[in-house]
Design a protein around this motif. Structure first.
Motif, PDB file in Angstrom:
ATOM      1  N   SER A   1      -3.753   0.522   5.863  1.00  0.00           N
ATOM      2  CA  SER A   1      -3.287   1.845   6.269  1.00  0.00           C
ATOM      3  C   SER A   1      -4.261   2.507   7.244  1.00  0.00           C
ATOM      4  CB  SER A   1      -3.100   2.730   5.033  1.00  0.00           C
ATOM      5  OG  SER A   1      -2.776   4.054   5.388  1.00  0.00           O
ATOM      6  N   ILE A   2      -5.558   2.397   6.956  1.00  0.00           N
ATOM      7  CA  ILE A   2      -6.558   3.002   7.836  1.00  0.00           C
ATOM      8  C   ILE A   2      -6.564   2.306   9.194  1.00  0.00           C
ATOM      9  CG2 ILE A   2      -9.043   3.312   8.176  1.00  0.00           C
ATOM     10  CD1 ILE A   2      -9.301   3.839   5.200  1.00  0.00           C
ATOM     11  N   GLU A   3      -6.411   0.988   9.207  1.00  0.00           N
ATOM     12  CA  GLU A   3      -6.372   0.256  10.477  1.00  0.00           C
ATOM     13  C   GLU A   3      -5.171   0.648  11.311  1.00  0.00           C
ATOM     14  OE1 GLU A   3      -8.705  -3.861   9.138  1.00  0.00           O
ATOM     15  OE2 GLU A   3      -6.498  -3.803   9.232  1.00  0.00           O
ATOM     16  N   GLN A   4      -4.072   0.983  10.639  1.00  0.00           N
ATOM     17  CA  GLN A   4      -2.852   1.330  11.366  1.00  0.00           C
ATOM     18  C   GLN A   4      -2.795   2.810  11.745  1.00  0.00           C
ATOM     19  OE1 GLN A   4       0.734   0.178   9.357  1.00  0.00           O
ATOM     20  NE2 GLN A   4       2.094   1.110  10.864  1.00  0.00           N
ATOM     21  N   ASN A   5      -3.198   3.675  10.827  1.00  0.00           N
ATOM     22  CA  ASN A   5      -3.014   5.118  11.035  1.00  0.00           C
ATOM     23  C   ASN A   5      -4.311   5.892  11.212  1.00  0.00           C
ATOM     24  OD1 ASN A   5      -0.156   4.818  10.520  1.00  0.00           O
ATOM     25  ND2 ASN A   5      -0.683   4.640   8.350  1.00  0.00           N
ATOM     26  N   GLY A   6      -5.452   5.237  10.995  1.00  0.00           N
ATOM     27  CA  GLY A   6      -6.719   5.939  11.058  1.00  0.00           C
ATOM     28  C   GLY A   6      -7.092   6.529   9.715  1.00  0.00           C
TER      29      GLY A   6
ATOM     30  N   LYS B   1      -8.668   0.460  -7.963  1.00  0.00           N
ATOM     31  CA  LYS B   1      -7.539  -0.167  -7.295  1.00  0.00           C
ATOM     32  C   LYS B   1      -8.005  -1.029  -6.125  1.00  0.00           C
ATOM     33  CE  LYS B   1      -3.950   3.235  -8.369  1.00  0.00           C
ATOM     34  NZ  LYS B   1      -2.970   4.163  -7.781  1.00  0.00           N
ATOM     35  N   ASP B   2      -7.225  -2.022  -5.827  1.00  0.00           N
ATOM     36  CA  ASP B   2      -7.533  -2.890  -4.705  1.00  0.00           C
ATOM     37  C   ASP B   2      -7.527  -2.068  -3.423  1.00  0.00           C
ATOM     38  OD1 ASP B   2      -6.017  -5.964  -3.418  1.00  0.00           O
ATOM     39  OD2 ASP B   2      -7.914  -4.969  -3.011  1.00  0.00           O
ATOM     40  N   VAL B   3      -8.495  -2.328  -2.547  1.00  0.00           N
ATOM     41  CA  VAL B   3      -8.613  -1.556  -1.310  1.00  0.00           C
ATOM     42  C   VAL B   3      -7.861  -2.213  -0.156  1.00  0.00           C
ATOM     43  CG1 VAL B   3     -10.844  -0.637  -1.999  1.00  0.00           C
ATOM     44  CG2 VAL B   3     -10.760  -2.711  -0.617  1.00  0.00           C
ATOM     45  N   HIS B   4      -7.177  -3.338  -0.426  1.00  0.00           N
ATOM     46  CA  HIS B   4      -6.513  -4.068   0.657  1.00  0.00           C
ATOM     47  C   HIS B   4      -5.466  -3.199   1.356  1.00  0.00           C
ATOM     48  CE1 HIS B   4      -4.771  -7.430   2.880  1.00  0.00           C
ATOM     49  NE2 HIS B   4      -3.584  -7.017   2.449  1.00  0.00           N
ATOM     50  N   ASP B   5      -4.594  -2.570   0.561  1.00  0.00           N
ATOM     51  CA  ASP B   5      -3.541  -1.743   1.157  1.00  0.00           C
ATOM     52  C   ASP B   5      -4.129  -0.551   1.894  1.00  0.00           C
ATOM     53  OD1 ASP B   5      -1.677  -3.470   0.142  1.00  0.00           O
ATOM     54  OD2 ASP B   5      -1.198  -2.246  -1.615  1.00  0.00           O
TER      55      ASP B   5
ATOM     56  N   ALA C   1     -12.903   0.110   2.102  1.00  0.00           N
ATOM     57  CA  ALA C   1     -11.831  -0.354   2.984  1.00  0.00           C
ATOM     58  C   ALA C   1     -12.343  -0.533   4.407  1.00  0.00           C
ATOM     59  CB  ALA C   1     -10.662   0.620   2.951  1.00  0.00           C
ATOM     60  N   ILE C   2     -13.152   0.415   4.866  1.00  0.00           N
ATOM     61  CA  ILE C   2     -13.672   0.335   6.240  1.00  0.00           C
ATOM     62  C   ILE C   2     -14.748  -0.739   6.334  1.00  0.00           C
ATOM     63  CG2 ILE C   2     -14.978   1.631   7.988  1.00  0.00           C
ATOM     64  CD1 ILE C   2     -13.377   4.106   7.092  1.00  0.00           C
TER      65      ILE C   2
END
Length: 330
Positions: A74-79, A66-70, A107-108
């Motif tokens: 999410s990680i940038e917003q919620n950790g 799956k695309d890691v964009h979403d 993603a990171i």
């Protein structure tokens, strides 16, 4: 053990419990693999590692990640709420090998806001790491049939182990591994990647496609292009407001199957011609054998009654003898 340490140690226990309701028959082995990984964790704390220190040398078990964009957003917003699992590099003390958590790691790596990846570090050998990878993935979402088949083929070709050992890792029978590998080889990596995982397309349909592909001798590049075109059309359709429930890889599989059937069929709209051959005994016509498509019909209309009774009683035996003779000669 402190509360914080208990909490950290329970992270893998939670993963081990995931998915039990969806696949109760296969989860015992998965739980053992994940609990073994849990027991091997150096769990003094969750480490924050530089993503460049982590290598991903695992066997591939996904055709269409799956695309890691979403996930990055999410990680940038919620950790990063769930750590990845790594193991120490066997020769480089400053590097680690990924066990699972590839999408979180990617993603990171793609983020300009998060620079460290949270990770648990385990002391695992190659086999234990592979078991943990397979168990974590199947606990979250089952691999499709063709993904498992290609995974088994890669393990076998790389010298990981025998079919029996691979069957144990994948929690299937040895005969299932043998059949999966034969299907994977018949389909081929290029066509399988062009089609995609095709979740919902099970073993019988992949086996049928492999047989039709073998019988047709059609060009693999041609079929791959058919699959890629269908998947591209599905993406365009979805962006234009089409049905998002349509799986592009399933559509690609069905398009490839139709293309093969069309290629091996006679001229559209015409029935295949039948072939009739007269049969003679001692110079006397006694009937005919008729072949139409895959059907073969034997008509004996003028034979001795005693011979007819003899043949009727031994038809199965005679057929098997002829089949054995055919196998020896071909």
């Amino acid at each position: 053990m402190t509360d914080s340490k208990k909490k950290r140690m329970s992270m893998l226990d939670s993963l081990a419990a995931a998915g039990t309701s969806s696949a109760p028959g296969s989860m015992m082995s998965s739980n053992r693999a994940l609990r073994s990984a849990r027991d091997a964790v150096d769990a003094h704390h969750v480490w924050e590692l530089d993503p460049v220190e982590i290598q991903d040398e695992r066997y591939s078990d996904r055709l269409d990640p799956k695309d890691v964009h979403d996930l990055r957003a999410s990680i940038e917003q919620n950790g990063q709420t769930v750590p990845i699992l790594v193991r120490r590099h066997p020769t480089d003390p400053n590097r680690y090998l990924l066990v699972y958590g590839r999408r979180r790691l990617e993603a990171i790596r793609a983020s300009d806001k998060v620079s460290k990846v949270r990770a648990l570090i385990a002391n695992l050998d190659d086999t234990a790491a592979l078991r943990a990878q397979v168990s974590e993935n199947t606990g979250r979402r089952d691999l499709s049939y063709i993904e498992r088949a290609l995974f088994a083929q890669e393990l076998l070709d790389s010298g990981f182990g025998s079919q029996a050992q691979i069957a144990e890792v994948l929690n299937v029978t040895r005969s299932a591994v043998s059949m999966s590998v034969s299907v994977a080889k018949a389909i081929g990596t290029a066509l399988a990647h062009a089609i995609g995982p095709a979740h919902g397309v099970g073993r019988p349909r992949w086996e049928a496609l492999a047989k039709e592909l073998s019988d047709s001798r059609i060009d693999i590049d041609e079929l791959s292009q058919v699959a890629l075109d269908v998947r591209a059309q599905a993406v365009v359709s979805e962006q234009a407001g089409g049905d998002p429930k349509v799986d592009p890889s399933v559509a690609a599989f069905e398009a490839v199957a139709r293309h093969i059937k069309k290629s091996v069929s006679p001229t559209l709209g015409k029935k295949p011609r039948s072939k009739t051959t007269a049969l003679v005994i001692d110079g006397t016509p006694v009937g005919a054998i008729k072949r139409s498509g895959r059907a073969l019909r034997l008509d004996l209309t003028d034979v001795d009654d005693a011979f007819a009774e003899w043949l009727d009683a031994r038809a199965q035996e005679v057929l098997e003898e002829l089949h054995d003779r055919w196998k020896r000669e071909t």
